[in-house]
Design a protein around this motif. Structure first.
Motif, PDB file in Angstrom:
ATOM      1  N   SER A 238     -16.111  15.555  -6.813  1.00 15.98           N
ATOM      2  CA  SER A 238     -17.003  15.719  -5.771  1.00 15.98           C
ATOM      3  C   SER A 238     -16.577  15.762  -4.433  1.00 15.98           C
ATOM      4  N   LYS A 239     -15.545  14.843  -4.281  1.00 15.99           N
ATOM      5  CA  LYS A 239     -14.740  14.568  -2.852  1.00 15.99           C
ATOM      6  C   LYS A 239     -13.766  15.361  -2.759  1.00 15.99           C
ATOM      7  N   GLN A 240     -13.024  15.742  -3.556  1.00 14.02           N
ATOM      8  CA  GLN A 240     -11.478  16.279  -3.514  1.00 14.02           C
ATOM      9  C   GLN A 240     -11.746  17.872  -4.119  1.00 14.02           C
ATOM     10  N   PRO A 241     -10.609  18.710  -3.417  1.00 12.51           N
ATOM     11  CA  PRO A 241     -10.657  19.939  -3.809  1.00 12.51           C
ATOM     12  C   PRO A 241      -9.533  20.156  -5.098  1.00 12.51           C
TER      13      PRO A 241
ATOM     14  N   ASP B   9     -11.335  22.206   3.338  1.00  9.56           N
ATOM     15  CA  ASP B   9     -12.686  22.173   4.077  1.00  9.56           C
ATOM     16  C   ASP B   9     -13.694  21.158   3.725  1.00  9.56           C
ATOM     17  N   ARG B  10     -13.065  20.334   2.517  1.00  8.25           N
ATOM     18  CA  ARG B  10     -13.812  19.344   1.656  1.00  8.25           C
ATOM     19  C   ARG B  10     -13.359  17.949   2.049  1.00  8.25           C
ATOM     20  N   HIS B  11     -11.994  17.697   2.269  1.00 13.34           N
ATOM     21  CA  HIS B  11     -11.360  16.444   2.586  1.00 13.34           C
ATOM     22  C   HIS B  11     -10.223  16.640   3.371  1.00 13.34           C
ATOM     23  N   GLY B  12     -10.139  16.004   4.375  1.00 15.82           N
ATOM     24  CA  GLY B  12      -9.419  16.191   5.684  1.00 15.82           C
ATOM     25  C   GLY B  12      -7.852  15.451   5.130  1.00 15.82           C
ATOM     26  N   ASN B  13      -7.896  15.003   4.077  1.00 15.51           N
ATOM     27  CA  ASN B  13      -6.206  14.586   3.765  1.00 15.51           C
ATOM     28  C   ASN B  13      -5.735  15.300   2.747  1.00 15.51           C
ATOM     29  N   PHE B  14      -6.378  16.426   2.426  1.00 13.41           N
ATOM     30  CA  PHE B  14      -5.658  17.423   1.356  1.00 13.41           C
ATOM     31  C   PHE B  14      -5.352  18.730   2.181  1.00 13.41           C
ATOM     32  N   VAL B  15      -4.273  19.040   2.107  1.00 13.99           N
ATOM     33  CA  VAL B  15      -3.557  20.398   2.608  1.00 13.99           C
ATOM     34  C   VAL B  15      -3.597  21.283   1.342  1.00 13.99           C
TER      35      VAL B  15
ATOM     36  N   ALA C 286      -0.886  18.720  -2.843  1.00 17.33           N
ATOM     37  CA  ALA C 286       0.051  17.639  -3.182  1.00 17.33           C
ATOM     38  C   ALA C 286      -0.670  16.395  -3.273  1.00 17.33           C
ATOM     39  N   GLY C 287      -2.148  16.247  -3.196  1.00 16.46           N
ATOM     40  CA  GLY C 287      -2.959  14.947  -3.220  1.00 16.46           C
ATOM     41  C   GLY C 287      -3.102  14.845  -1.805  1.00 16.46           C
ATOM     42  N   CYS C 288      -3.273  13.494  -1.301  1.00 17.07           N
ATOM     43  CA  CYS C 288      -3.380  13.012   0.149  1.00 17.07           C
ATOM     44  C   CYS C 288      -1.897  13.212   0.730  1.00 17.07           C
ATOM     45  N   VAL C 289      -1.927  13.906   1.658  1.00 17.58           N
ATOM     46  CA  VAL C 289      -0.607  13.864   2.614  1.00 17.58           C
ATOM     47  C   VAL C 289      -0.298  13.061   3.346  1.00 17.58           C
ATOM     48  N   PHE C 290      -1.367  12.172   3.688  1.00 15.00           N
ATOM     49  CA  PHE C 290      -1.129  11.004   4.852  1.00 15.00           C
ATOM     50  C   PHE C 290      -1.307   9.828   4.120  1.00 15.00           C
ATOM     51  N   LYS C 291      -0.942   8.510   4.608  1.00 14.34           N
ATOM     52  CA  LYS C 291      -1.206   7.481   4.075  1.00 14.34           C
ATOM     53  C   LYS C 291      -2.494   6.859   5.089  1.00 14.34           C
TER      54      LYS C 291
ATOM     55  N   TYR D 163       0.812  -1.192   0.150  1.00 12.87           N
ATOM     56  CA  TYR D 163       0.164   0.231  -0.053  1.00 12.87           C
ATOM     57  C   TYR D 163       0.895   1.298  -0.017  1.00 12.87           C
ATOM     58  N   ARG D 164       0.919   2.106  -0.926  1.00 10.74           N
ATOM     59  CA  ARG D 164       1.661   3.273  -1.406  1.00 10.74           C
ATOM     60  C   ARG D 164       3.004   3.072  -0.920  1.00 10.74           C
ATOM     61  N   GLU D 165       3.652   1.796  -1.276  1.00 11.01           N
ATOM     62  CA  GLU D 165       5.035   1.234  -1.122  1.00 11.01           C
ATOM     63  C   GLU D 165       5.700   0.508  -2.399  1.00 11.01           C
TER      64      GLU D 165
ATOM     65  N   ILE E  91      -8.055   2.620   7.686  1.00 12.02           N
ATOM     66  CA  ILE E  91      -9.002   3.780   7.936  1.00 12.02           C
ATOM     67  C   ILE E  91      -8.674   4.898   7.286  1.00 12.02           C
ATOM     68  N   SER E  92      -9.540   5.695   6.685  1.00  7.82           N
ATOM     69  CA  SER E  92      -9.075   6.872   5.929  1.00  7.82           C
ATOM     70  C   SER E  92      -8.667   7.954   6.713  1.00  7.82           C
ATOM     71  N   ALA E  93      -7.485   8.303   6.272  1.00  5.30           N
ATOM     72  CA  ALA E  93      -6.626   9.613   7.064  1.00  5.30           C
ATOM     73  C   ALA E  93      -7.559  10.798   7.066  1.00  5.30           C
ATOM     74  N   GLY E  94      -8.228  10.990   5.863  1.00  2.00           N
ATOM     75  CA  GLY E  94      -9.085  12.235   5.747  1.00  2.00           C
ATOM     76  C   GLY E  94     -10.022  12.024   6.646  1.00  2.00           C
ATOM     77  N   TRP E  95     -10.872  10.920   7.047  1.00  2.00           N
ATOM     78  CA  TRP E  95     -11.956  10.649   7.715  1.00  2.00           C
ATOM     79  C   TRP E  95     -11.437  11.061   9.102  1.00  2.00           C
ATOM     80  N   LEU E  96     -10.271  10.517   9.653  1.00  2.00           N
ATOM     81  CA  LEU E  96      -9.595  10.864  10.938  1.00  2.00           C
ATOM     82  C   LEU E  96      -9.558  12.069  11.268  1.00  2.00           C
TER      83      LEU E  96
END
Ligand code: EPU
Length: 326
Positions: A215-218, A281-287, A224-229, A175-177, A258-263
């Protein structure tokens, strides 16, 4: 950061035609952040790419290869060495095989495969960046992952100065490896093995994926897309604190991820701002960079998010974004 000597810089400039000095990396990252690469070179073919790495190594200059800049956070001070962009854009379809060089835009490869009547790579239309980056991080979305479609990868292995071809099983994908994250390599190309399908159906599938991402991602903001795994757990005891605090969606328990964005959302960090940087403010894994953001603010905000998630939910998030020049 050890400064390069004038002698090192002059020697590389003499040997590597086309190399430029002090190139702002903010021009080359989706984040629109990053100080200057002391030396910067765009490689158009595999020999130039490997040659540039050898030149840098022989001159004792640190080097770094990137593709699309979609998953990179470059420090505000920049990179004191040679940054090489892979602009190897060759793509060839042969039966159900698609051979792509590392600088091919991943979404373009997905479209070309669909146009050739192939199926199995439609999901990749939702991946930013290049094939090289996608292989490096075993990129995936909406149920697909590079490891499911890769047949072979051609690379330059730095440790013994050799050009090698790896079969899928030798790439160490997880996974991402991949092994490319763990042992220094320069990815040159790969062959994907797909199945015969239908172009119209593949186009519909790609349209749905694009609509879902929008619809889900800004996507309209610099990031840089999702910042956390996402957090992978081996056994549910790792979720004790989390389960005491919140109801975990069944799908995440089932996938053991577990989705990092959800956490990040659960700890109330959506929209949190630091300087010009914000947790979307739309997806917690996007900075996202709302304008004039600095790498230092990204790091501080990511640290704050990690601390909150660790303290309140007992989970330590790991970075997915690649840090350069820190
Ligand atoms: N969710 C929230 N709040 C949030 C974010 C998500 O409640 O702020 C919920 C969603 O509503 C959904 C669940 O969490 O119920 C999962 O969210 P989503 O479908 O967005 O997927 P994800 O696990 O957060 C992963 C990948 C993305 C990929 C999507 C779609 C990682 C780290 N992320 O995100 O990949 O695009 O699935 O397949 O694996 C990337 O790697 O850069 C990336 C963006």
């Amino acid at each position: 950061m050890k400064m390069l000597s004038q002698e090192q810089i002059d020697s590389l400039v003499r040997q590597l035609s086309g190399v430029v000095r002090d190139e702002p990396m903010s021009k080359h990252t989706n984040f629109r952040i990053g100080g200057p690469a002391r030396l910067y070179f765009v490689a158009n073919d595999a020999d130039h790419l490997v040659g540039a790495v050898r030149n840098a190594r022989d001159a004792g200059i640190p080097w770094f290869v990137f593709g699309g800049g979609s998953n990179l956070l470059v420090s505000d001070e920049g990179y004191e060495g040679l940054v090489i962009q892979s602009a190897l854009r060759g793509l060839k379809v042969d039966g159900a095989g698609v051979t792509c060089e590392s600088g091919v835009i991943t979404a373009l490869a997905a479209r070309k495969a669909a146009e050739a009547g192939l199926t199995g790579f439609e999901w990749a239309v939702g991946i930013p960046g290049t094939i090289g980056g996608a292989l490096y991080g075993n990129a995936g979305c909406f149920g697909g992952e590079m490891k499911d479609v890769v047949e072979t990868v051609d690379a330059y292995r730095v440790v013994d100065d050799a050009r090698v071809t790896y079969a899928n099983a030798e790439c160490g994908f997880g996974y991402r490896e991949s092994r490319f994250k763990r042992e220094p390599h320069v990815i040159l190309s790969c062959t994907l093995r797909l199945a015969t399908g239908d172009t119209a159906a593949a186009r519909r599938c790609m349209d749905e994926i694009i609509a879902m991402r929008k619809s889900k991602q800004p996507l309209e903001q610099s990031s840089a897309g999702c910042v956390f795994k996402n957090f992978e757990f081996a056994d549910e005891s790792q979720l004790d604190i989390l389960r005491r605090s919140v109801d975990v969606p069944g799908a995440m328990l089932k996938n053991r991820r577990i989705s990092a964005g959800w956490l990040v959302d659960q700890v109330g960090m959506l929209g949190k701002t630091m300087g010009g940087i914000q947790v979307s403010d739309r997806h917690g894994n996007f900075v996202v960079n709302t304008g004039g953001g600095r790498a230092q603010d990204v790091i501080s905000l990511m640290s704050l998010v990690k601390m909150k998630v660790r303290d309140e939910l007992g989970i330590l998030l790991e970075d997915e974004v690649q840090l350069v020049g820190f």
